[in-house]
Each structure stands twice: as C-alpha cells, then as structure tokens.
Design an enzyme around this catalytic site. Structure first.
Site, short mmCIF file in Angstrom:
data_model
loop_
_atom_site.label_atom_id
_atom_site.label_comp_id
_atom_site.label_asym_id
_atom_site.label_seq_id
_atom_site.Cartn_x
_atom_site.Cartn_y
_atom_site.Cartn_z
CB SER A 150 -0.79 -0.01 1.21
OG SER A 150 -1.54 1.32 1.45
CE1 TYR A 163 -3.71 -2.49 5.47
CE2 TYR A 163 -3.17 -0.04 4.80
CZ TYR A 163 -3.42 -1.29 4.39
OH TYR A 163 -3.83 -1.58 2.98
N1 LIG Z 1 -8.93 -0.78 -0.88
C1 LIG Z 1 -7.64 0.10 -0.56
O1 LIG Z 1 -7.99 1.38 -0.54
C2 LIG Z 1 -6.38 -0.50 -0.45
C3 LIG Z 1 -5.25 0.40 -0.64
C4 LIG Z 1 -3.90 -0.20 -0.69
C5 LIG Z 1 -3.78 -1.49 -0.32
N2 LIG Z 1 -4.84 -2.40 -0.28
C6 LIG Z 1 -4.59 -4.00 -0.02
O2 LIG Z 1 -5.24 -4.40 -1.15
C7 LIG Z 1 -5.47 -5.85 -0.54
C8 LIG Z 1 -6.75 -6.12 -0.95
O3 LIG Z 1 -7.77 -5.44 -0.25
P1 LIG Z 1 -9.22 -4.97 -0.77
O4 LIG Z 1 -8.96 -3.59 -1.05
O5 LIG Z 1 -9.43 -5.80 -2.02
O6 LIG Z 1 -10.24 -5.36 0.35
P2 LIG Z 1 -11.54 -6.34 0.69
O7 LIG Z 1 -12.32 -6.14 -0.25
O8 LIG Z 1 -11.60 -6.20 2.01
O9 LIG Z 1 -10.56 -7.66 0.34
C9 LIG Z 1 -9.60 -8.27 1.38
C10 LIG Z 1 -9.71 -9.58 1.31
O10 LIG Z 1 -8.65 -10.37 2.22
C11 LIG Z 1 -9.28 -11.57 2.60
N3 LIG Z 1 -8.83 -11.71 3.76
C12 LIG Z 1 -8.87 -11.14 4.98
N4 LIG Z 1 -8.38 -11.71 5.96
C13 LIG Z 1 -8.33 -12.99 5.76
C14 LIG Z 1 -7.88 -14.09 6.25
N5 LIG Z 1 -7.79 -14.21 7.79
N6 LIG Z 1 -7.94 -15.26 5.64
C15 LIG Z 1 -8.26 -15.26 4.13
N7 LIG Z 1 -8.45 -14.19 3.77
C16 LIG Z 1 -8.58 -13.02 4.36
C17 LIG Z 1 -10.77 -11.27 2.44
O11 LIG Z 1 -11.29 -12.55 2.38
P3 LIG Z 1 -12.54 -13.12 3.49
O12 LIG Z 1 -12.95 -12.00 4.47
O13 LIG Z 1 -13.47 -13.98 2.62
O14 LIG Z 1 -11.35 -14.20 4.37
C18 LIG Z 1 -10.78 -10.55 1.45
O15 LIG Z 1 -10.97 -11.48 0.11
C19 LIG Z 1 -5.14 -5.87 0.80
O16 LIG Z 1 -3.86 -6.26 1.09
C20 LIG Z 1 -5.02 -4.40 1.19
O17 LIG Z 1 -4.21 -3.94 2.31
C21 LIG Z 1 -6.22 -2.04 -0.14
#
Ligand SMILES: NC(=O)c1ccc[n+]([C@@H]2O[C@H](COP(=O)([O-])OP(=O)(O)OC[C@H]3O[C@@H](n4cnc5c(N)ncnc54)[C@H](OP(=O)(O)O)[C@@H]3O)[C@@H](O)[C@H]2O)c1
Length: 275
Positions: A150, A163
C-alpha cells in the site's frame, strides 16, 4: 539459474490468488482469467468465491477454477496449501499475495485481536505463503509473485500506524525477495495502491466514521489490478498505480522524514483525545 532472457508471462498461468472473495483479489481473478490455464481462489468466504468461480467458468469453460476456503491467520492452513494444490494437480507459477486488512482508529483503544489479525494476515501470512510456495514456483518457473502492499507503507500514519507499518514491511521484504529469488526464476513485484473502493474500508472502520481519504484520490480497482499485472510482466519492482499515488510516493520519499512527521502531526485525527 535461468537464462538472462527468461521472462514471466501470463499466458497459460496457474495462479493462486489470496483474498479472492472480494475487492482487488476478485478483480485479479477476472483479469487473469483470459490468460490463465487455472486459478485458485483463496479466502474465508466460500459463497462469494463460488459465485465468482461459476461466473469465470461460464465465460471460459476451458479455465480450471478451484475454491479453497482458508483462514490465512492459521499457520497450519497456510502450511498445507501447496501440498493440497499439488494433490489436485495444480502446478502453481503465480502467487498473488493480496489478502489483507486494516484497523482504523486510535492505537491505545484498539482491540488487540484486530491489531493482531492485521499483523498476522498482512505480514506473517504473506511471508509464510511466499516461503511455502518458493519450491513450487521455482520448479514451474519462470514464475511470478505479486505482493500487494500500500502507499500507506511509505508513511507513519497516526490512527493507522499498525496497518501502515505492516505495508512498509511488505514493500521492503518484497524488494529483498525480488533480488534473492530472481536466481530461482521467480519474478517478484510489489503493487502499492492508494485508496481503492473495495470492502477494505468496511473492515477497517470501527464505527461509521470515514477513513478520511478525499474522493479524488481514489483509483478504480480495474486500473489498479491492470497496472499491477503489467508491472509484474514488465519486471518492475514497485508500482504505485495511478498518477496521484505515483506523485504522492515520490513526494513522500523525497521529503526529509522530519518534515514528513511534522505534516502527519498536523493531519486531522480520528481520535477525540489528541494532545
Ligand atoms: N482498498 C484500498 O484502499 C487498498 C489500498 C491499498 C492497499 N490495499 C490492499 O489490497 C489488498 C486487498 O484488499 P481490498 O482492498 O481488496 O479489500 P477487501 O475487499 O476487504 O478484500 C480483502 C480480502 O482479504 C481476505 N482476507 C482478510 N483476512 C483474511 C484471512 N484471515 N484469511 C483469508 N483471507 C482473508 C478477504 O477474504 P475473507 O474475508 O473472505 O476471508 C478479502 O477477500 C489488501 O492487502 C489491502 O491492504 C487496499
């Protein structure tokens, strides 16, 4: 040692995508589908992954899609994953280490189980999966590993410190692995997005408050994933997808840390009891 001209390609890839039940992970599956021979979707929410798998299979009957329900906070489940996939006949040559979560709010009043989950999934699980898949990736090389970090990893962010620190870890580790694993035919890149509209905010929020990101700073998840995959294929080390994250990363890294800390000191805080 692979030849100098060896390159990772998406065509015919067998990819493991963590966090594939939502957001960026589901989008990785959609964008990889036209190129892939097989996709393995990994997360806890089975219904969401089954629905995605069915729609991918409907569009591409030749594509093999497996759903693996796995809590990545559990070390035993992580350890068993490569063996399980090998027993199903998958020859993995791309690991998209995408699963992650945040906890937005004052450190002192945060619930420990939430802070611990942020560290376990974002850092320990990502590192463990990278480690347990190295042998498979090497055997199936040239291979790819895309670690999702991130833009927050470039900053010490009050109210989001744990985070942000986990993402600093992801970026630094990935830069080191990129150098180490190249000799084994594994190409490592880092995708470090700014704000993206996904399920992330809903998980990170403790109540109904906003994460405080201005609307104009958001980048579409489609673009974020496309630029991440492009970075991997082009062999780029770190990509901050979009103009705003790219410029922001450049500024954050150019500023002396003392200036950066002074700016963050003045950032509007979520917590009411700021000094
Ligand atoms: N959205 C943003 O603004 C942003 C910005 C920078 C970086 N990111 C990064 O992008 C990545 C994806 O996030 P996203 O934005 O797509 O958010 P999201 O829609 O909340 O997706 C997060 C994913 O991680 C999985 N996850 C969380 N805890 C888990 C566990 N204990 N075991 C297995 N899977 C788990 C969730 O699946 P389940 O709940 O089904 O387990 C979900 O599929 C993350 O690493 C996040 O830090 C996001």
């Amino acid at each position: 040692m692979p030849g100098k001209r060896a390159r990772f390609r998406l065509s015919g890839v067998t990819a493991v995508i963590t966090g594939a039940s939502s957001g960026l992970g589901a989008e990785f599956a959609r964008q990889l589908a036209p190129h892939a021979a097989a996709l393995v979707l990994v997360a806890r929410r089975e219904a969401e992954m089954n629905e995605l798998a069915e729609s991918l299979r409907r569009d591409r009957p030749a594509l093999r899609v497996a759903v693996v329900v796995c809590d990545l906070a559990d070390a035993g489940s992580r350890e068993r994953l490569p063996g399980h996939l090998a027993s199903l006949g998958f020859r993995v040559n791309l690991l998209v280490n995408n699963a992650g979560l945040g906890d937005y709010g004052e450190f002192a009043t945060g619930a420990w189980h939430r802070l611990a989950a942020v560290m376990e999934v974002n850092m320990v699980a990502l590192t463990h999966l990278a480690h347990v898949f190295v042998a498979d990736l090497e055997t199936a090389g040239p291979s790819g590993m895309l670690n999702v970090s991130s833009l927050a990893g470039e900053l010490p962010i009050p109210d989001f410190g744990v985070y942000a620190a986990t993402k600093a870890y992801v970026t630094r580790l990935s830069e080191a692995l990129r150098i180490e694993l190249r000799g084994r035919g594994i190409f490592v890149s880092v995708l470090a997005p700014g704000p993206v509209a996904t399920g992330f905010g809903g998980v990170a929020r403790r109540g109904s408050e906003s994460l405080g990101q201005p609307k104009w700073s958001y980048v579409d998840k489609e673009k974020v994933v496309r630029l991440g995959l492009e970075a991997l294929v082009r062999g780029r080390a770190v990509v901050y997808p979009g103009v705003v994250p790219t410029v922001a990363a450049w500024v954050f890294n150019a500023l002396p840390r003392v200036v950066l800390r002074a700016i963050l000191w003045r950032r509007p805080r979520k917590a009411a009891d700021q000094p």
